[in-house]
Design a protein around this motif. Sequence first.
Motif, mmCIF file in Angstrom:
data_model
loop_
_atom_site.group_PDB
_atom_site.id
_atom_site.type_symbol
_atom_site.label_atom_id
_atom_site.label_comp_id
_atom_site.label_asym_id
_atom_site.label_seq_id
_atom_site.Cartn_x
_atom_site.Cartn_y
_atom_site.Cartn_z
ATOM 1 N N GLN A 193 0.847 -1.191 0.000
ATOM 2 C CA GLN A 193 0.000 0.000 0.000
ATOM 3 C C GLN A 193 0.884 1.244 0.000
ATOM 4 O OE1 GLN A 193 -3.123 -0.646 -0.502
ATOM 5 N NE2 GLN A 193 -2.827 -2.837 -0.116
ATOM 6 N N GLU A 195 1.754 0.432 3.926
ATOM 7 C CA GLU A 195 1.733 -0.923 4.492
ATOM 8 C C GLU A 195 2.486 -1.863 3.559
ATOM 9 O OE1 GLU A 195 -1.469 -4.472 5.619
ATOM 10 O OE2 GLU A 195 -2.178 -2.431 5.289
ATOM 11 N N GLN A 196 3.286 -2.740 4.127
ATOM 12 C CA GLN A 196 4.012 -3.723 3.329
ATOM 13 C C GLN A 196 4.368 -4.928 4.188
ATOM 14 O OE1 GLN A 196 7.452 -4.594 3.756
ATOM 15 N NE2 GLN A 196 7.836 -3.193 5.465
ATOM 16 N N HIS A 197 4.603 -6.058 3.523
ATOM 17 C CA HIS A 197 4.966 -7.291 4.227
ATOM 18 C C HIS A 197 6.178 -7.946 3.553
ATOM 19 C CE1 HIS A 197 1.126 -6.947 6.360
ATOM 20 N NE2 HIS A 197 0.575 -6.708 5.185
ATOM 21 N N GLU A 255 10.833 1.139 2.803
ATOM 22 C CA GLU A 255 10.399 1.962 3.930
ATOM 23 C C GLU A 255 11.398 3.090 4.168
ATOM 24 O OE1 GLU A 255 7.829 1.954 5.917
ATOM 25 O OE2 GLU A 255 6.932 -0.056 5.949
#
Length: 210
Positions: free
Chosen positions: A106, A124-126, A136
């Motif tokens: 996101q 948002e991230q994974h 980031e």
Amino acid sequence: MLDTMRRYGLTLAFFGILMTGMTALVNLLTKPTIAHQALLQQKSLFDQVIPASVYDNNMQQECYNVTNESLGTATAHHMYVARKGGEPVAAVVETTAPDGYSGAIQLLVAADFHGKVYGTRVLEQHETPGLGDKIEVRISDWIKSFANQTVNGANDGRWAVKKDGGMFDQFTGATITPRAVVRSVKRTALFIETVPAQLSHLTPCGAHDE
């Protein structure tokens, strides 16, 4: 025995009602504070992706729901319009890079209506720690490389990672993540160019958010 059980039952019921009431009261009292903090955090993100000199309105009060395949998913995304002297000059869009290494990423992308990207941040991230998570800003400055870059149409080959002949660095051992972000930012910037023509037909945020 029955009287004792009834007495304990009434006591437990009383404390249950009391705790429920206290929880509801605390939620009621803290809700405005939580909402205010959320607005402050959002404003801080806006300040990171678009210069204050570009606009003079309160973008948080001009939010629209936008749905377009360029934004990565079929669901509605929030878009905030920046105005200068009453005229729309740019937009900040919550968008999605659906093809990250570990799932959707996101993003928040700000751009004017001529393809110029002001800035981008990850919402948002994974991605894999130590590799893909370099998108980031707290970990690296890579995401800042989008600032003041311009997309010159859908066929602008510069908008790719260097491994694919573009101008953006990839990460050692992790090309999928930056590739996904670059593609998403490019698509979103191109979408933002179309905003002025459709602005009067967009649905304000809140109209279907309840």
